[in-house]
Write a protein that holds these residues in place. Sequence first.
Motif, PDB file in Angstrom:
ATOM      1  N   UNK A 107       7.926  -0.397  -2.841  1.00  0.00           N
ATOM      2  CA  UNK A 107       7.550  -0.544  -1.447  1.00  0.00           C
ATOM      3  C   UNK A 107       6.128  -0.065  -1.205  1.00  0.00           C
ATOM      4  N   UNK A 108       5.763   1.069  -1.790  1.00  0.00           N
ATOM      5  CA  UNK A 108       4.416   1.605  -1.602  1.00  0.00           C
ATOM      6  C   UNK A 108       3.382   0.745  -2.325  1.00  0.00           C
ATOM      7  N   UNK A 109       3.658   0.397  -3.580  1.00  0.00           N
ATOM      8  CA  UNK A 109       2.688  -0.355  -4.382  1.00  0.00           C
ATOM      9  C   UNK A 109       2.661  -1.845  -4.059  1.00  0.00           C
ATOM     10  N   UNK A 110       3.786  -2.349  -3.572  1.00  0.00           N
ATOM     11  CA  UNK A 110       3.938  -3.789  -3.363  1.00  0.00           C
ATOM     12  C   UNK A 110       3.653  -4.537  -4.666  1.00  0.00           C
ATOM     13  N   UNK A 111       4.160  -3.958  -5.770  1.00  0.00           N
ATOM     14  CA  UNK A 111       3.877  -4.497  -7.092  1.00  0.00           C
ATOM     15  C   UNK A 111       4.991  -4.078  -8.056  1.00  0.00           C
ATOM     16  N   UNK A 112       5.811  -5.044  -8.464  1.00  0.00           N
ATOM     17  CA  UNK A 112       6.901  -4.758  -9.396  1.00  0.00           C
ATOM     18  C   UNK A 112       6.405  -4.457 -10.804  1.00  0.00           C
ATOM     19  N   UNK A 113       5.278  -5.031 -11.187  1.00  0.00           N
ATOM     20  CA  UNK A 113       4.858  -4.959 -12.583  1.00  0.00           C
ATOM     21  C   UNK A 113       4.527  -3.546 -13.049  1.00  0.00           C
ATOM     22  N   UNK A 114       3.967  -2.724 -12.196  1.00  0.00           N
ATOM     23  CA  UNK A 114       3.614  -1.369 -12.633  1.00  0.00           C
ATOM     24  C   UNK A 114       4.605  -0.313 -12.147  1.00  0.00           C
ATOM     25  N   UNK A 115       5.598  -0.697 -11.361  1.00  0.00           N
ATOM     26  CA  UNK A 115       6.545   0.272 -10.792  1.00  0.00           C
ATOM     27  C   UNK A 115       7.354   0.993 -11.866  1.00  0.00           C
ATOM     28  N   UNK A 116       7.715   0.306 -12.943  1.00  0.00           N
ATOM     29  CA  UNK A 116       8.479   0.948 -14.016  1.00  0.00           C
ATOM     30  C   UNK A 116       7.703   2.057 -14.688  1.00  0.00           C
ATOM     31  N   UNK A 134       4.449  10.015  -3.270  1.00  0.00           N
ATOM     32  CA  UNK A 134       3.104  10.561  -3.462  1.00  0.00           C
ATOM     33  C   UNK A 134       2.461  10.064  -4.751  1.00  0.00           C
ATOM     34  N   UNK A 135       3.248   9.915  -5.798  1.00  0.00           N
ATOM     35  CA  UNK A 135       2.707   9.390  -7.054  1.00  0.00           C
ATOM     36  C   UNK A 135       2.253   7.953  -6.880  1.00  0.00           C
ATOM     37  N   UNK A 136       3.059   7.151  -6.190  1.00  0.00           N
ATOM     38  CA  UNK A 136       2.675   5.757  -5.941  1.00  0.00           C
ATOM     39  C   UNK A 136       1.410   5.685  -5.083  1.00  0.00           C
ATOM     40  N   UNK A 137       1.314   6.539  -4.090  1.00  0.00           N
ATOM     41  CA  UNK A 137       0.106   6.558  -3.250  1.00  0.00           C
ATOM     42  C   UNK A 137      -1.100   6.991  -4.074  1.00  0.00           C
ATOM     43  N   UNK A 138      -0.919   7.972  -4.948  1.00  0.00           N
ATOM     44  CA  UNK A 138      -2.014   8.397  -5.827  1.00  0.00           C
ATOM     45  C   UNK A 138      -2.478   7.247  -6.710  1.00  0.00           C
ATOM     46  N   UNK A 139      -1.541   6.443  -7.195  1.00  0.00           N
ATOM     47  CA  UNK A 139      -1.901   5.284  -8.022  1.00  0.00           C
ATOM     48  C   UNK A 139      -2.723   4.296  -7.207  1.00  0.00           C
ATOM     49  N   UNK A 140      -2.298   4.061  -5.981  1.00  0.00           N
ATOM     50  CA  UNK A 140      -3.064   3.155  -5.119  1.00  0.00           C
ATOM     51  C   UNK A 140      -4.496   3.667  -4.941  1.00  0.00           C
ATOM     52  N   UNK A 141      -4.612   4.933  -4.676  1.00  0.00           N
ATOM     53  CA  UNK A 141      -5.940   5.508  -4.441  1.00  0.00           C
ATOM     54  C   UNK A 141      -6.761   5.538  -5.711  1.00  0.00           C
ATOM     55  N   UNK A 142      -6.129   5.791  -6.859  1.00  0.00           N
ATOM     56  CA  UNK A 142      -6.869   5.846  -8.112  1.00  0.00           C
ATOM     57  C   UNK A 142      -7.348   4.468  -8.548  1.00  0.00           C
TER      58      UNK A 142
END
Length: 182
Positions: free
Chosen positions: A41-50, A84-92
């Motif tokens: 939901x945060x990333x809107x991306x299935x490919x990196x969610x795992x 928070x980890x997903x949000x950090x990934x978005x920001x990174x």
Amino acid sequence: MEYAATYTEAELVHGLRARDQKIFSYLYDQYSPALYGVIVKVLNDDSSAGDILQEVYLKIWRHIDTYDEAKGRLFTWMLNIARNTAIDVLRSRSYKLEQKVQHITTAIQGSHQLSTTQPSIDHLGFSRILEKLTREQRTLIDLAYYKGCTQEEIARVLEVPLGTVKTRMRNAIMQLRNILNK
């Protein structure tokens, strides 16, 4: 894998702190679908969610000693780590505010409504709870919680004063508390 035993929250915390592999496997099997849903939901991306889910479980394993039972439930703590980890990934990934604003503005203009839940996390009851909020409140929750926008960013996206966003956000949170306490 089926487990004959179920564990209380206290047993899970104790087992994780004791580095019990069986407890950790149980925790993964029981909670990974919900955590995965939040990440998607945060990333809107299935490919990196795992990959992000694996990172979340590493953080849970490494930082279980920082969990404080007095501050909330284990599941909520784990959900916050995932979010928070997903949000950090978005920001990174250097997602710029302009990309975020353009995407969100397109979503608002295209559908006049932001989706606030995914079917993969629907079993948590989020959709039923969020349906009780106004569309405006759901939009604020979606932007702040799932998209990781700050209140300043939300004010720019929605083209309203920052004070209005703060008031509306406070009202939305109070409404959520009222719904959850019923």
